[in-house]
Design a protein around this motif. Structure first.
Motif, PDB file in Angstrom:
ATOM      1  N   LEU A 129     -13.797   6.262  -4.847  1.00  5.30           N
ATOM      2  CA  LEU A 129     -12.681   5.794  -4.014  1.00  5.30           C
ATOM      3  C   LEU A 129     -11.948   4.648  -4.696  1.00  5.30           C
ATOM      4  O   LEU A 129     -10.714   4.584  -4.690  1.00  5.30           O
ATOM      5  CB  LEU A 129     -13.174   5.386  -2.633  1.00  5.30           C
ATOM      6  CG  LEU A 129     -13.673   6.478  -1.694  1.00  5.30           C
ATOM      7  CD1 LEU A 129     -14.135   5.874  -0.369  1.00  5.30           C
ATOM      8  CD2 LEU A 129     -12.584   7.515  -1.433  1.00  5.30           C
ATOM      9  N   GLU A 130     -12.710   3.716  -5.248  1.00  7.76           N
ATOM     10  CA  GLU A 130     -12.106   2.574  -5.929  1.00  7.76           C
ATOM     11  C   GLU A 130     -11.278   3.011  -7.126  1.00  7.76           C
ATOM     12  O   GLU A 130     -10.220   2.442  -7.416  1.00  7.76           O
ATOM     13  CB  GLU A 130     -13.204   1.587  -6.362  1.00  7.76           C
ATOM     14  CG  GLU A 130     -13.895   0.905  -5.207  1.00  7.76           C
ATOM     15  CD  GLU A 130     -15.107   0.085  -5.616  1.00  7.76           C
ATOM     16  OE1 GLU A 130     -15.536  -0.774  -4.858  1.00  7.76           O
ATOM     17  OE2 GLU A 130     -15.630   0.335  -6.739  1.00  7.76           O
ATOM     18  N   GLN A 131     -11.725   4.039  -7.822  1.00  7.23           N
ATOM     19  CA  GLN A 131     -10.963   4.558  -8.966  1.00  7.23           C
ATOM     20  C   GLN A 131      -9.661   5.215  -8.521  1.00  7.23           C
ATOM     21  O   GLN A 131      -8.639   5.122  -9.207  1.00  7.23           O
ATOM     22  CB  GLN A 131     -11.828   5.564  -9.749  1.00  7.23           C
ATOM     23  CG  GLN A 131     -12.984   4.902 -10.495  1.00  7.23           C
ATOM     24  CD  GLN A 131     -13.915   5.912 -11.137  1.00  7.23           C
ATOM     25  OE1 GLN A 131     -13.980   7.077 -10.731  1.00  7.23           O
ATOM     26  NE2 GLN A 131     -14.674   5.481 -12.130  1.00  7.23           N
TER      27      GLN A 131
ATOM     28  N   VAL B  89      -7.952   4.296  -5.899  1.00  8.81           N
ATOM     29  CA  VAL B  89      -7.073   3.184  -5.532  1.00  8.81           C
ATOM     30  C   VAL B  89      -6.428   2.569  -6.769  1.00  8.81           C
ATOM     31  O   VAL B  89      -5.234   2.234  -6.775  1.00  8.81           O
ATOM     32  CB  VAL B  89      -7.845   2.112  -4.757  1.00  8.81           C
ATOM     33  CG1 VAL B  89      -6.968   0.880  -4.504  1.00  8.81           C
ATOM     34  CG2 VAL B  89      -8.367   2.656  -3.435  1.00  8.81           C
ATOM     35  N   ALA B  90      -7.204   2.448  -7.820  1.00 13.51           N
ATOM     36  CA  ALA B  90      -6.712   1.805  -9.049  1.00 13.51           C
ATOM     37  C   ALA B  90      -5.854   2.716  -9.908  1.00 13.51           C
ATOM     38  O   ALA B  90      -5.137   2.259 -10.811  1.00 13.51           O
ATOM     39  CB  ALA B  90      -7.898   1.305  -9.871  1.00 13.51           C
TER      40      ALA B  90
ATOM     41  N   GLY C 187      -7.967   3.770  -0.218  1.00 15.19           N
ATOM     42  CA  GLY C 187      -7.922   2.345   0.096  1.00 15.19           C
ATOM     43  C   GLY C 187      -8.153   2.076   1.561  1.00 15.19           C
ATOM     44  O   GLY C 187      -8.845   1.119   1.939  1.00 15.19           O
TER      45      GLY C 187
ATOM     46  N   SER D 143       1.813   2.348  -3.945  1.00 20.75           N
ATOM     47  CA  SER D 143       0.718   3.241  -4.306  1.00 20.75           C
ATOM     48  C   SER D 143       1.265   4.490  -5.003  1.00 20.75           C
ATOM     49  O   SER D 143       2.270   5.070  -4.587  1.00 20.75           O
ATOM     50  CB  SER D 143      -0.061   3.659  -3.059  1.00 20.75           C
ATOM     51  OG  SER D 143      -1.098   4.554  -3.383  1.00 20.75           O
TER      52      SER D 143
ATOM     53  N   LYS E 209     -18.600   5.227  -3.480  1.00 27.68           N
ATOM     54  CA  LYS E 209     -17.618   4.157  -3.343  1.00 27.68           C
ATOM     55  C   LYS E 209     -16.810   3.962  -4.623  1.00 27.68           C
ATOM     56  O   LYS E 209     -15.608   3.686  -4.560  1.00 27.68           O
ATOM     57  CB  LYS E 209     -18.346   2.849  -2.986  1.00 27.68           C
ATOM     58  CG  LYS E 209     -17.421   1.678  -2.695  1.00 27.68           C
ATOM     59  CD  LYS E 209     -18.213   0.451  -2.313  1.00 27.68           C
ATOM     60  CE  LYS E 209     -17.282  -0.738  -2.064  1.00 27.68           C
ATOM     61  NZ  LYS E 209     -18.054  -1.967  -1.705  1.00 27.68           N
ATOM     62  N   LEU E 210     -17.456   4.116  -5.756  1.00 30.40           N
ATOM     63  CA  LEU E 210     -16.772   3.952  -7.038  1.00 30.40           C
ATOM     64  C   LEU E 210     -15.626   4.950  -7.191  1.00 30.40           C
ATOM     65  O   LEU E 210     -14.556   4.593  -7.694  1.00 30.40           O
ATOM     66  CB  LEU E 210     -17.769   4.116  -8.185  1.00 30.40           C
ATOM     67  CG  LEU E 210     -17.184   3.990  -9.609  1.00 30.40           C
ATOM     68  CD1 LEU E 210     -16.547   2.627  -9.805  1.00 30.40           C
ATOM     69  CD2 LEU E 210     -18.279   4.242 -10.644  1.00 30.40           C
TER      70      LEU E 210
ATOM     71  N   THR F 172     -15.574  -2.051   5.418  1.00 26.40           N
ATOM     72  CA  THR F 172     -16.008  -3.372   4.956  1.00 26.40           C
ATOM     73  C   THR F 172     -17.138  -3.956   5.806  1.00 26.40           C
ATOM     74  O   THR F 172     -17.954  -4.734   5.309  1.00 26.40           O
ATOM     75  CB  THR F 172     -14.827  -4.354   4.937  1.00 26.40           C
ATOM     76  OG1 THR F 172     -14.178  -4.337   6.222  1.00 26.40           O
ATOM     77  CG2 THR F 172     -13.819  -3.970   3.861  1.00 26.40           C
TER      78      THR F 172
ATOM     79  N   LEU G 135     -11.904   2.496   2.324  1.00 21.82           N
ATOM     80  CA  LEU G 135     -12.667   1.344   1.821  1.00 21.82           C
ATOM     81  C   LEU G 135     -12.485   0.135   2.736  1.00 21.82           C
ATOM     82  O   LEU G 135     -13.454  -0.567   3.048  1.00 21.82           O
ATOM     83  CB  LEU G 135     -12.224   1.002   0.402  1.00 21.82           C
ATOM     84  CG  LEU G 135     -12.657   1.975  -0.693  1.00 21.82           C
ATOM     85  CD1 LEU G 135     -11.945   1.641  -2.003  1.00 21.82           C
ATOM     86  CD2 LEU G 135     -14.171   1.928  -0.895  1.00 21.82           C
TER      87      LEU G 135
ATOM     88  N   SER H 148       0.817  -1.211   0.000  1.00 24.53           N
ATOM     89  CA  SER H 148       0.000   0.000   0.000  1.00 24.53           C
ATOM     90  C   SER H 148       0.850   1.260   0.000  1.00 24.53           C
ATOM     91  O   SER H 148       0.616   2.188  -0.784  1.00 24.53           O
ATOM     92  CB  SER H 148      -0.919  -0.004   1.224  1.00 24.53           C
ATOM     93  OG  SER H 148      -1.592   1.221   1.366  1.00 24.53           O
TER      94      SER H 148
END
Length: 236
Positions: A230-232, A234-235, A164, A155, A227-228, A171, A167, A151
């Motif tokens: 945040l996920e973007q 991270v990616a 990350g 990152s 949430k999407l 969980t 998120l 991480s």
């Protein structure tokens, strides 16, 4: 019998026992463990043991919350993880005979059981299920260390690390109409130490997330609106 904080002191009759970590031992092993452990209550902010200190025994976290951290020579602190109830603290050091490799500090009033090193090693030799649980926990700790390195070391952005972390913290949160709500009782300083950055940076990033209606941390409540997004991060 309960402690002054109303916490149980007997392993066999403990209503807080879960099916994880050392709480999941057999009745025979729990009975043997109960005979060699010493219960203690620690207030918030107490140091259980310190990085580099000779390993004198293992501490079992019964209830509460503790953080495991390491500090550089220039005083920068990195929180490696937050321990869960049922975990054995100082396990790797006790098994290997090496000094404690991290500092463990309570984040709220906590109950811990202490077993000195010699008694604990004899306990592991006599009880196969306890030995297996010890091996499994050390393996989990190794995996968690890999995740920290991945991480922070790999990152591309601090925003991605923070995204990350949020998120992962959510969980177990509840979801309603696409909005995730979870409890996150950490200060900006502690989040900074968990993500390898500064408190000022965390404050700035969280402010940006709030303005963009991505996520918000208010008091001890984490709310993720997008949430999407945040996920973007991270990616990216």
């Amino acid at each position: 019998m309960n402690s002054p904080y109303g916490l149980p002191t007997e392993c066999l009759s403990c209503h807080l026992r879960s099916d994880n970590y050392f709480c999941a031992l057999s009745q025979e092993s729990l009975k043997a463990f109960n005979q060699i452990k010493h219960s203690a209550i620690f207030p918030e902010g107490a140091a259980i043991f310190i990085e580099g200190q000779t390993s004198r025994g293992v501490f079992m976290l019964c209830q509460g919350q503790v953080k495991l951290s390491t500090t550089s020579r220039d005083g920068k602190t990195l929180i490696l993880r937050i321990a869960k109830a049922g975990e054995a603290l100082g396990l790797h050091a006790v098994v290997t005979g090496m000094p404690y490799e991290v500092t463990v500090q309570t984040m709220q009033p906590s109950q811990l059981n202490f077993v000195n090193r010699e008694d604990f090693l004899r306990f592991l030799k006599a009880h196969g299920d306890a030995c297996l649980h010890a091996a499994q926990q050390i393996s989990r700790e190794c995996r968690d260390a890999y995740e920290v390195v991945r991480s922070i070391g790999l990152s591309r952005s601090v925003s991605g690390r923070v995204a990350g972390f949020l998120l992962a913290s959510a969980t177990d949160g509840g979801v309603m109409n696409g909005v995730v709500c979870a409890r996150l009782a950490l200060t900006h300083e502690e989040i900074a130490q968990l993500t390898g950055t500064s408190r000022e940076t965390i404050t700035r990033i969280l402010s940006e997330f709030r303005k963009k209606d991505i996520a918000e941390l208010k008091n001890s409540t984490l709310t993720i609106h997008n949430k999407l997004a945040l996920e973007q991060l991270v990616a990216a």
